[in-house]
Design an enzyme around this catalytic site. Sequence first.
Site, PDB file in Angstrom:
ATOM      1  N   HIS A 100       5.148  48.381 -27.972  1.00 11.34           N
ATOM      2  CA  HIS A 100       3.973  47.534 -28.254  1.00 11.34           C
ATOM      3  C   HIS A 100       3.016  48.401 -29.083  1.00 11.34           C
ATOM      4  CE1 HIS A 100       5.198  46.132 -24.170  1.00 11.34           C
ATOM      5  NE2 HIS A 100       4.668  44.966 -24.462  1.00 11.34           N
ATOM      6  N   ASP A 103       1.088  50.784 -26.983  1.00  6.53           N
ATOM      7  CA  ASP A 103       1.800  51.920 -26.362  1.00  6.53           C
ATOM      8  C   ASP A 103       1.692  53.167 -27.221  1.00  6.53           C
ATOM      9  OD1 ASP A 103       2.857  49.934 -24.714  1.00  6.53           O
ATOM     10  OD2 ASP A 103       4.697  49.783 -25.889  1.00  6.53           O
ATOM     11  N   GLU A 231      10.488  36.029 -25.170  1.00  9.15           N
ATOM     12  CA  GLU A 231      10.978  36.554 -23.893  1.00  9.15           C
ATOM     13  C   GLU A 231      10.446  35.690 -22.751  1.00  9.15           C
ATOM     14  OE1 GLU A 231      10.661  40.854 -23.480  1.00  9.15           O
ATOM     15  OE2 GLU A 231      10.232  40.596 -21.357  1.00  9.15           O
ATOM     16  N   GLU A 267      15.359  38.801 -19.911  1.00 14.31           N
ATOM     17  CA  GLU A 267      15.123  39.939 -19.009  1.00 14.31           C
ATOM     18  C   GLU A 267      15.614  39.608 -17.600  1.00 14.31           C
ATOM     19  OE1 GLU A 267      11.537  42.141 -19.417  1.00 14.31           O
ATOM     20  OE2 GLU A 267      11.355  42.485 -17.265  1.00 14.31           O
ATOM     21  N   ASP A 295      16.473  42.471 -22.146  1.00 16.79           N
ATOM     22  CA  ASP A 295      15.668  43.484 -21.467  1.00 16.79           C
ATOM     23  C   ASP A 295      16.358  43.781 -20.149  1.00 16.79           C
ATOM     24  OD1 ASP A 295      13.817  43.886 -23.399  1.00 16.79           O
ATOM     25  OD2 ASP A 295      12.075  43.322 -22.195  1.00 16.79           O
ATOM     26  N   ASP A 306       7.445  41.409 -10.632  1.00 21.50           N
ATOM     27  CA  ASP A 306       8.326  42.045 -11.597  1.00 21.50           C
ATOM     28  C   ASP A 306       8.347  43.549 -11.324  1.00 21.50           C
ATOM     29  OD1 ASP A 306       9.827  42.051 -13.890  1.00 21.50           O
ATOM     30  OD2 ASP A 306       8.137  41.852 -15.268  1.00 21.50           O
ATOM     31  N   ASP A 308      10.651  45.696 -12.276  1.00 21.98           N
ATOM     32  CA  ASP A 308      11.162  46.451 -13.431  1.00 21.98           C
ATOM     33  C   ASP A 308      11.911  47.716 -13.037  1.00 21.98           C
ATOM     34  OD1 ASP A 308      10.292  44.671 -15.381  1.00 21.98           O
ATOM     35  OD2 ASP A 308       8.370  45.688 -15.675  1.00 21.98           O
ATOM     36  N   ASP A 338      13.796  47.770 -20.112  1.00 21.20           N
ATOM     37  CA  ASP A 338      12.414  47.443 -19.738  1.00 21.20           C
ATOM     38  C   ASP A 338      12.298  47.779 -18.249  1.00 21.20           C
ATOM     39  OD1 ASP A 338       9.886  46.569 -19.536  1.00 21.20           O
ATOM     40  OD2 ASP A 338      10.246  44.536 -20.255  1.00 21.20           O
TER      41      ASP A 338
HETATM   42  C1  XUL Z   1       6.587  42.010 -19.137  1.00 20.97           C
HETATM   43  C2  XUL Z   1       7.627  42.396 -20.091  1.00 20.97           C
HETATM   44  C3  XUL Z   1       7.135  43.015 -21.345  1.00 20.97           C
HETATM   45  C4  XUL Z   1       7.872  42.578 -22.565  1.00 20.97           C
HETATM   46  C5  XUL Z   1       7.277  43.068 -23.845  1.00 20.97           C
HETATM   47  O1  XUL Z   1       7.081  41.526 -17.958  1.00 20.97           O
HETATM   48  O2  XUL Z   1       8.796  42.263 -19.840  1.00 20.97           O
HETATM   49  O3  XUL Z   1       7.187  44.389 -21.208  1.00 20.97           O
HETATM   50  O4  XUL Z   1       9.199  42.995 -22.521  1.00 20.97           O
HETATM   51  O5  XUL Z   1       5.960  42.692 -24.001  1.00 20.97           O
HETATM   52 CO    CO Z   2      10.515  42.669 -20.944  1.00 19.35          CO
END
Ligand code: XUL
Ligand code: CO
Length: 438
Positions: A100, A103, A231, A267, A295, A306, A308, A338
């Site tokens: 991003h 970032d 996404e 994702e 993702d 989430d 992650d 991600d």
């Molecule tokens: C948020 C997410 C983000 C996107 C990019 O849940 O997945 O990191 O991948 O903005």
């Molecule tokens: Co993502």
Amino acid sequence: MKSYFNEIKKIQYEGPNSTNELAFKYYDAEKVVDGKKMKDHFRFAMSYWHTMTGQGQDPFGSSTMERTYNGLTEMELSEARVEAAFELMSKLGIEYFCFHDLDIAPEGNSLKEKYANLDIIADLIEKKMSETGIKCLWGTTNAFSHPRFMHGAATSPNADVFAFAAAQVKKAMEITKRFGGENYVFWGGREGYETLLNTDMSLELDNLARFLGMARDYAKKIGFTGQLLIEPKPKEPTKHQYDFDAATVISFLRKYNLQDDFKLNIEANHATLAGHTFQHELMVSRINNMLGSIDANQGDMLLGWDTDQFPTNIYDTTLCMYEVLKKGGLKPGGLNFDAKVRRGSFRADDLFIAYIVGMDTFAKGLLVAEKLLKDKALESFIEKRYQSYKEGIGSRIVKGDTDFTELAEYAMTHDHIINSSGRQELLEDIVNRYIYNS
Ligand code: XUL
Ligand code: CO
């Protein structure tokens, strides 16, 4: 040149029996599977936000990560992170990154300053890209963290916010183009609502479509030829995100005639938050010719947010790679981690181990999926299961060659129906056997 991960050497493939935590057990980048090198099946990418920018903070506590570049301020820190990012990717053999705008460079005190900061860091990243050969899988914009986006970006009730978000996407897309990025992602940050009591949903959705249309037009205008991706995510940060899941996004795109301009970035953890499996979201995208990129991560089924986490579930990666192989590969998409290390995993080597286990889990999944497909282990069962549509009345249904009158007549003489077993447990056993033996 300064090293940020001094203790760690280039990660090598050592095979399934290795007990070296800093070695690959299944991921063998150059190994050819189904006519293609493993690395080209995956096109693994590092997520800049979780790996370089995220520091382990959560709603209950501040940063925990031990990093050699801690303590630096603003631009110095951004510069050090670039060096560290490319060192990490080189040592792991990861050939792509995703970022991003926020970032890579600090926000600054104005849009002008933000742009200037981005230009400085983009120069540095470009230099590291040409030194290392590492490429950009996709860029995106962060239009959700700053307080100005409290009510959304393209779906904010405040048109000035819409304009600001457009200015951000414009710049992030220009930088992605500069990096030769192969995709550009739109994740709808706060594009959704907290309560319908204050929301004009109709206008917000129209505005989201207007925004995406303008983004597509700008990509054309500057000659950015990368794939544009949306996404899906059902909730978090808002109670309801408009890009809820693959099916919702596809119907949204069709409603606004954007279906030929965008594909989906699926994702894993977003799928499960939507009450679907990862494979479901991949399959819905694939059969609609909308699967663009992935993702890769996993959630915790006991938690409603989430998390992650790095992917460690072989079953899920197998079924994911099954869909990818059925699609014929991900290119120009790829597999972006991600994913973030847990807050308590604060050591720098935890970061390497997390990527290694993620890459190994996908490598194993690829091997299993390739065998399943080659042997038609599931396909031949499915083919037989739908045999009745290949002949007789079934083939007339499929060809659009019949109607309710004829079907009712047919049913009159075929009303003693015989079904076949769905054999779910047998098929689950088959998948397990391939996992044991691949
Ligand atoms: C948020 C997410 C983000 C996107 C990019 O849940 O997945 O990191 O991948 O903005
Ligand atoms: Co993502």
